[in-house]
Design a protein around this motif. Sequence first.
Motif, PDB file in Angstrom:
ATOM      1  N   TYR A  22     -18.103 -41.668  35.794  1.00 55.75           N
ATOM      2  CA  TYR A  22     -19.450 -41.165  36.079  1.00 55.75           C
ATOM      3  C   TYR A  22     -20.542 -42.178  35.708  1.00 55.75           C
ATOM      4  CZ  TYR A  22     -17.600 -36.431  36.817  1.00 55.75           C
ATOM      5  OH  TYR A  22     -16.928 -35.328  37.290  1.00 55.75           O
ATOM      6  N   ALA A  23     -20.171 -43.430  35.479  1.00 56.00           N
ATOM      7  CA  ALA A  23     -21.119 -44.424  34.958  1.00 56.00           C
ATOM      8  C   ALA A  23     -22.329 -44.635  35.859  1.00 56.00           C
ATOM      9  CB  ALA A  23     -20.398 -45.761  34.732  1.00 56.00           C
ATOM     10  N   ARG A  24     -22.181 -44.448  37.157  1.00 53.69           N
ATOM     11  CA  ARG A  24     -23.303 -44.661  38.079  1.00 53.69           C
ATOM     12  C   ARG A  24     -24.107 -43.386  38.326  1.00 53.69           C
ATOM     13  NH1 ARG A  24     -19.982 -48.737  42.125  1.00 53.69           N
ATOM     14  NH2 ARG A  24     -20.152 -50.546  40.743  1.00 53.69           N
ATOM     15  N   VAL A  25     -23.572 -42.266  37.907  1.00 52.10           N
ATOM     16  CA  VAL A  25     -24.246 -40.983  38.080  1.00 52.10           C
ATOM     17  C   VAL A  25     -25.089 -40.641  36.854  1.00 52.10           C
ATOM     18  CG1 VAL A  25     -23.802 -38.489  38.266  1.00 52.10           C
ATOM     19  CG2 VAL A  25     -22.532 -40.106  39.700  1.00 52.10           C
ATOM     20  N   ILE A  26     -24.583 -40.961  35.676  1.00 47.41           N
ATOM     21  CA  ILE A  26     -25.252 -40.564  34.423  1.00 47.41           C
ATOM     22  C   ILE A  26     -26.682 -41.110  34.314  1.00 47.41           C
ATOM     23  CG2 ILE A  26     -25.172 -40.829  31.908  1.00 47.41           C
ATOM     24  CD1 ILE A  26     -22.091 -40.542  32.147  1.00 47.41           C
ATOM     25  N   PRO A  27     -26.926 -42.409  34.565  1.00 52.43           N
ATOM     26  CA  PRO A  27     -28.318 -42.897  34.449  1.00 52.43           C
ATOM     27  C   PRO A  27     -29.286 -42.160  35.370  1.00 52.43           C
ATOM     28  CG  PRO A  27     -26.788 -44.736  34.575  1.00 52.43           C
ATOM     29  CD  PRO A  27     -26.001 -43.516  34.895  1.00 52.43           C
ATOM     30  N   GLU A  28     -28.821 -41.814  36.575  1.00 53.46           N
ATOM     31  CA  GLU A  28     -29.677 -41.101  37.534  1.00 53.46           C
ATOM     32  C   GLU A  28     -30.008 -39.697  37.021  1.00 53.46           C
ATOM     33  OE1 GLU A  28     -30.772 -42.086  40.618  1.00 53.46           O
ATOM     34  OE2 GLU A  28     -29.798 -44.033  40.741  1.00 53.46           O
ATOM     35  N   LEU A  29     -29.009 -39.014  36.467  1.00 54.87           N
ATOM     36  CA  LEU A  29     -29.240 -37.660  35.958  1.00 54.87           C
ATOM     37  C   LEU A  29     -30.178 -37.683  34.757  1.00 54.87           C
ATOM     38  CD1 LEU A  29     -25.619 -36.223  36.248  1.00 54.87           C
ATOM     39  CD2 LEU A  29     -27.593 -35.655  37.690  1.00 54.87           C
ATOM     40  N   LEU A  30     -29.995 -38.681  33.894  1.00 59.00           N
ATOM     41  CA  LEU A  30     -30.901 -38.822  32.748  1.00 59.00           C
ATOM     42  C   LEU A  30     -32.329 -39.090  33.213  1.00 59.00           C
ATOM     43  CD1 LEU A  30     -28.638 -40.952  30.356  1.00 59.00           C
ATOM     44  CD2 LEU A  30     -29.238 -38.530  30.081  1.00 59.00           C
ATOM     45  N   ALA A  31     -32.457 -39.900  34.255  1.00 56.16           N
ATOM     46  CA  ALA A  31     -33.789 -40.215  34.792  1.00 56.16           C
ATOM     47  C   ALA A  31     -34.456 -38.980  35.395  1.00 56.16           C
ATOM     48  CB  ALA A  31     -33.680 -41.316  35.842  1.00 56.16           C
ATOM     49  N   HIS A  32     -33.648 -38.019  35.850  1.00 51.56           N
ATOM     50  CA  HIS A  32     -34.178 -36.760  36.380  1.00 51.56           C
ATOM     51  C   HIS A  32     -34.544 -35.788  35.254  1.00 51.56           C
ATOM     52  CE1 HIS A  32     -32.617 -38.034  40.329  1.00 51.56           C
ATOM     53  NE2 HIS A  32     -33.401 -37.109  40.840  1.00 51.56           N
ATOM     54  N   GLY A  33     -34.288 -36.173  34.016  1.00 49.65           N
ATOM     55  CA  GLY A  33     -34.688 -35.338  32.886  1.00 49.65           C
ATOM     56  C   GLY A  33     -33.642 -34.380  32.376  1.00 49.65           C
ATOM     57  N   TYR A  34     -32.429 -34.478  32.878  1.00 49.99           N
ATOM     58  CA  TYR A  34     -31.359 -33.600  32.406  1.00 49.99           C
ATOM     59  C   TYR A  34     -30.703 -34.167  31.154  1.00 49.99           C
ATOM     60  CZ  TYR A  34     -31.680 -31.364  36.990  1.00 49.99           C
ATOM     61  OH  TYR A  34     -32.128 -30.710  38.107  1.00 49.99           O
ATOM     62  N   ASN A  35     -30.211 -33.280  30.304  1.00 51.19           N
ATOM     63  CA  ASN A  35     -29.259 -33.704  29.278  1.00 51.19           C
ATOM     64  C   ASN A  35     -27.907 -33.886  29.962  1.00 51.19           C
ATOM     65  OD1 ASN A  35     -31.168 -33.408  27.199  1.00 51.19           O
ATOM     66  ND2 ASN A  35     -30.683 -31.238  26.974  1.00 51.19           N
ATOM     67  N   VAL A  36     -27.115 -34.819  29.469  1.00 50.30           N
ATOM     68  CA  VAL A  36     -25.805 -35.076  30.067  1.00 50.30           C
ATOM     69  C   VAL A  36     -24.750 -35.151  28.967  1.00 50.30           C
ATOM     70  CG1 VAL A  36     -24.408 -36.674  31.435  1.00 50.30           C
ATOM     71  CG2 VAL A  36     -26.828 -36.354  31.993  1.00 50.30           C
ATOM     72  N   VAL A  37     -23.640 -34.480  29.198  1.00 45.86           N
ATOM     73  CA  VAL A  37     -22.473 -34.576  28.320  1.00 45.86           C
ATOM     74  C   VAL A  37     -21.275 -34.906  29.211  1.00 45.86           C
ATOM     75  CG1 VAL A  37     -20.931 -33.347  26.738  1.00 45.86           C
ATOM     76  CG2 VAL A  37     -23.395 -32.924  26.648  1.00 45.86           C
ATOM     77  N   ALA A  38     -20.530 -35.943  28.850  1.00 46.72           N
ATOM     78  CA  ALA A  38     -19.358 -36.348  29.627  1.00 46.72           C
ATOM     79  C   ALA A  38     -18.163 -36.438  28.682  1.00 46.72           C
ATOM     80  CB  ALA A  38     -19.601 -37.675  30.339  1.00 46.72           C
ATOM     81  N   PRO A  39     -17.509 -35.312  28.410  1.00 46.03           N
ATOM     82  CA  PRO A  39     -16.441 -35.295  27.404  1.00 46.03           C
ATOM     83  C   PRO A  39     -15.181 -36.017  27.870  1.00 46.03           C
ATOM     84  CG  PRO A  39     -16.575 -33.174  28.509  1.00 46.03           C
ATOM     85  CD  PRO A  39     -17.723 -33.990  29.029  1.00 46.03           C
ATOM     86  N   ALA A  40     -14.383 -36.427  26.897  1.00 49.64           N
ATOM     87  CA  ALA A  40     -13.074 -37.012  27.179  1.00 49.64           C
ATOM     88  C   ALA A  40     -12.060 -35.876  27.254  1.00 49.64           C
ATOM     89  CB  ALA A  40     -12.688 -38.000  26.083  1.00 49.64           C
ATOM     90  N   VAL A  41     -11.610 -35.564  28.448  1.00 51.78           N
ATOM     91  CA  VAL A  41     -10.648 -34.477  28.637  1.00 51.78           C
ATOM     92  C   VAL A  41      -9.261 -34.972  28.197  1.00 51.78           C
ATOM     93  CG1 VAL A  41      -9.656 -32.880  30.319  1.00 51.78           C
ATOM     94  CG2 VAL A  41     -12.034 -33.648  30.569  1.00 51.78           C
ATOM     95  N   PRO A  42      -8.534 -34.176  27.414  1.00 52.44           N
ATOM     96  CA  PRO A  42      -7.232 -34.648  26.926  1.00 52.44           C
ATOM     97  C   PRO A  42      -6.213 -34.954  28.033  1.00 52.44           C
ATOM     98  CG  PRO A  42      -8.005 -32.807  25.600  1.00 52.44           C
ATOM     99  CD  PRO A  42      -8.949 -32.918  26.760  1.00 52.44           C
TER     100      PRO A  42
END
Length: 241
Positions: A22-42
């Motif tokens: 999600y490395a290219r999606v996260i900066p965009e979502l943060l720029a839109h003002g959302y909090n973002v959590v991207a957990p490490a799924v086992p």
Amino acid sequence: MTQPTTTTIVLVHGAFADAASYARVIPELLAHGYNVVAPAVPNRSLIGDAAYTASVIRQIPGPVILVGHSYGGAVITVAGVEDNVKALVYLAGYALEQGESLGELQGRFPDSDLASALVYTPFPIEGSTEGGTDVTVDVAKFPAIFAADVEPELAAVLAVSQRPLAAQAFADAAPAAAWKTKPSWGLVASADHTINPDVERFGYQRAGMTTTEVDSSHLVMLAHPKKVVELICEAAQSVAH
């Protein structure tokens, strides 16, 4: 006056990948003002992975938009029943019915190119004499099957840094189907060689989702991040109060 709590986007990765997908999606979502959590799924079992993801969601104050890629779609199908989850977004993902397993859903459709490229490796399980089986993708075949429209240099890195999925995950039956009670959006990667796109379409149509199609490989978040962000934002805005 209490300030409204910001919506949090929880990004659930799939098999053979990690949250860096999600490395290219996260900066965009943060720029839109959302909090973002991207957990490490086992990536050990569907029921266990969903329970872990649900535990992450429960600790988030305020509304959550739950996003799942690939196998992560199966995970959010189960974990999405948490009260603060307001919408589900599936990215080239599995939308299981309650009581259905990944193996059962996939078995109704012709195999994708992935089937012949899987590698099975035993791993030890503490307290068990039998152990388990890890499933990965043949490194040489990974770029073409998983990331055909991602830069070759990046695809090569992804190929050798895979997060295996335990075979148990294919057999677990989903104990719940959150799409029955939560608004849901689905993205079909129409050039997908990892999951047969018809598996994606079938799951989305069965769930009555708002569906969009993108001419993309399986790793649509890296190949077409703006399309993915648009869909997540559409879901978030649709359920905002």
